[in-house]
Design an enzyme around this catalytic site. Structure first.
Site, PDB file in Angstrom:
ATOM      1  N   HIS A 124       0.371  -1.049  -0.508  1.00 20.21           N
ATOM      2  CA  HIS A 124      -0.400  -0.484  -0.094  1.00 20.21           C
ATOM      3  C   HIS A 124       1.059   1.251  -0.224  1.00 20.21           C
ATOM      4  O   HIS A 124      -0.243   2.121  -0.463  1.00 20.21           O
ATOM      5  CB  HIS A 124      -0.962   0.191   1.113  1.00 20.21           C
ATOM      6  CG  HIS A 124      -0.613  -0.026   2.421  1.00 20.21           C
ATOM      7  ND1 HIS A 124      -0.967  -0.163   3.288  1.00 20.21           N
ATOM      8  CD2 HIS A 124       0.891  -0.526   3.112  1.00 20.21           C
ATOM      9  CE1 HIS A 124      -0.174   0.338   4.737  1.00 20.21           C
ATOM     10  NE2 HIS A 124       1.189   0.041   3.966  1.00 20.21           N
ATOM     11  N   HIS A 125       1.952   1.603   0.115  1.00 18.61           N
ATOM     12  CA  HIS A 125       2.737   2.249   0.489  1.00 18.61           C
ATOM     13  C   HIS A 125       3.288   2.402  -1.253  1.00 18.61           C
ATOM     14  O   HIS A 125       3.729   4.073  -1.862  1.00 18.61           O
ATOM     15  CB  HIS A 125       4.353   2.211   1.244  1.00 18.61           C
ATOM     16  CG  HIS A 125       3.960   2.193   2.790  1.00 18.61           C
ATOM     17  ND1 HIS A 125       3.169   2.706   3.661  1.00 18.61           N
ATOM     18  CD2 HIS A 125       4.201   1.047   3.725  1.00 18.61           C
ATOM     19  CE1 HIS A 125       3.393   2.583   4.696  1.00 18.61           C
ATOM     20  NE2 HIS A 125       3.503   1.600   4.446  1.00 18.61           N
ATOM     21  N   ALA A 126       3.381   1.563  -2.494  1.00 22.17           N
ATOM     22  CA  ALA A 126       3.688   2.021  -3.523  1.00 22.17           C
ATOM     23  C   ALA A 126       3.124   3.633  -4.081  1.00 22.17           C
ATOM     24  O   ALA A 126       1.692   3.431  -4.403  1.00 22.17           O
ATOM     25  CB  ALA A 126       3.451   1.311  -4.466  1.00 22.17           C
TER      26      ALA A 126
END
Length: 482
Positions: A124-126
């Site tokens: 989810h951080h991309a």
């Protein structure tokens, strides 16, 4: 019709190195443990194809995708940093993971399966044009964008990872068709140092980004209360056509990169609640993903519970682990002393407050309050770190305001009913003994969900809280016709 389990040997090889927190074996051990408890047989197992370049560019920039495949450091794209070192073949594995989440979503959307699970997903951080927080391709965002391209008008993304789901939120920041909800440790203490109560979405999409920033070391009851007080109210009003949820295992007490210290038992209860909410508010259309988590024992146990929730199977938390298992002796954290979480019934609206009006958690002396001293696993204390272990020292509020400890903010919300009807909120500051009552000019009680979003974040300054509640008067995304 069985739910779908997306799994392939290649997907298990998402690793940034044997000494990196995002190392090997996380996904493999989780699948093996789920198989040990006979959960795999409840699914139709699917080996997915990799996401194509066209599917990835629906979210990521072409230049970024090209850079990921070159396998050379490129700071502009977040590649080759301490957090995100170059790892041979990672772009191929990441594309397979993105393909799995996309194909899981396609199957559920088209009615070929009621639910689907991809434990390797949840990166989810991309961001659209950079790697961040160990995450190369944002598989959840790729799946959500496909739904929007098919004409979906209401997609909900729920993130229960200890770290703020910043990548997914940012990609859909200006899109009112996507509701992002993130329950995480406050960015004052933890990477990615974002996800505060005032972050509500971009122009035209105000109110469709919801952030519940929690203090360190909440009790099980406090964490479950934050989850159950807000999420069903939002999903009930938004009525998503499909729910995608991310289940990072790092809220657990054993995780070395976070401070939430939640038990596996409380996390498992939350997963079952998400399953119930998917049935109640999203017509049963649910795609569950993995995420963070950097202790192999807790990741495997947490994701086994996620697998059980998707399959609709109840697991005994006192069930013994496989012979020779390195970690907990039982599937849950408390052995036969099963905690009582019946107060957090996903089918009901919370009507009482299970915590005192103080953000300092009670002593962990009972199952419902955390690990009893005699039962707490011998996890060593870990100094607070940034994303990949670099020392991190909170430097105050991102807006430059003086950090103020607000004693009662996390527990001001007594019930979902109070969220939807209360007209004012009182904040008590330990640095200012006088109470500050903030009256809201909201014309519709349903907009008061924002009061909860403010209330469960203890790390905002008083002037910020006033500005938030003043600005909410124009937010009305959940009252629109659909």
């Amino acid at each position: 019709m069985k739910p779908l389990l997306f799994n392939a040997e290649e997907m298990r090889r998402y690793s940034l190195g044997p000494d990196h927190p995002m190392g090997p074996d996380r996904v493999r051990l989780a699948h093996e443990l789920a198989d040990y408890f006979h959960l795999t047989e409840e699914f139709e197992v699917v080996e997915p194809a990799a996401a194509t370049t066209a599917e990835l560019t629906a979210v990521h920039s072409p230049d970024y995708i090209t850079a990921t495949r070159l396998e050379v450091p490129a700071r502009r794209f977040g590649l080759g940093t301490e957090d995100n070192p170059i790892s041979h073949g990672l772009s191929t594995v990441a594309a397979r993971i993105a393909g799995a989440s996309l194909q899981a979503t396609q199957a559920v959307w088209e009615g070929r399966a009621p639910r689907a699970l991809n434990l390797a997903g949840g990166l989810h951080h991309a961001f659209a044009d950079s790697m961040s927080g160990f995450c190369m391709y944002n598989d959840a965002a790729v799946a959500i964008q496909w739904l929007l391209d098919q004409g979906a008008t209401r997609v909900a993304y729920l993130d229960l990872d200890a770290h703020h789901g910043d990548g997914v939120e940012r990609i859909f920041w200006d899109d009112p068709r996507v509701l992002t909800i993130s329950v995480h440790e406050s960015g004052l203490y933890l990477f990615p140092h974002s996800g505060f109560a005032h972050d509500i979405g971009g122009p035209g999409a105000e109110g469709t980004a919801v952030n519940i920033a929690l203090p360190r070391s909440p009790s099980d009851a406090a964490w479950l209360h934050a989850v159950h007080a807000l999420i069903p109210a939002l999903l009930s009003r938004f009525r998503p056509q499909l729910l995608i949820s991310q289940h990072g295992a790092d809220p657990h007490a054993a995780d070395p990169l976070a401070d939430l210290e939640v038990s596996i038992d409380a996390m498992a209860h939350a997963y079952r609640s998400v399953a119930a909410w998917a049935d109640q508010y999203a017509n049963g259309k649910w795609v569950a993903l993995g995420g963070g988590g950097y202790n192999l024992d807790s990741v495997a146990r947490a994701w086994t519970h996620v697998t059980a929730a998707v399959a609709g199977v109840d697991l005994d938390p006192a069930a013994p682990m496989p012979k020779g298992w390195h970690g907990s002796a039982t599937l849950g954290d408390f052995g036969s002393a099963r905690p009582d979480f019946t107060e957090f019934d996903p089918r009901q609206v919370l009507a009482t407050r299970p915590e005192p009006a103080s953000c300092r958690p009670p002593a962990r002396s009972s199952p419902t309050g955390g690990f009893p001293p005699t039962a707490r696993p011998p996890y060593p204390a870990t100094p607070r770190r940034g994303c990949c272990g670099a020392p991190y020292r909170p430097g105050g509020h991102p807006l430059g305001e003086r950090e103020i400890e607000l004693d009662c903010l996390p527990y001001l919300v007594h019930s979902t009913n109070s969220i939807l009807s209360t007209r004012s909120t009182t904040f008590h500051s330990s640095t200012n003994p006088s109470s500050v009552s903030i009256a809201s000019p909201l014309s519709k009680p349903l907009k008061m969900y924002w009061q909860l979003n403010v209330a469960v974040s203890p790390d905002i300054g008083m002037s910020t809280a006033k500005a938030i509640l003043k600005g909410v008067a124009s937010v009305d995304h959940f009252s629109r016709e659909s």
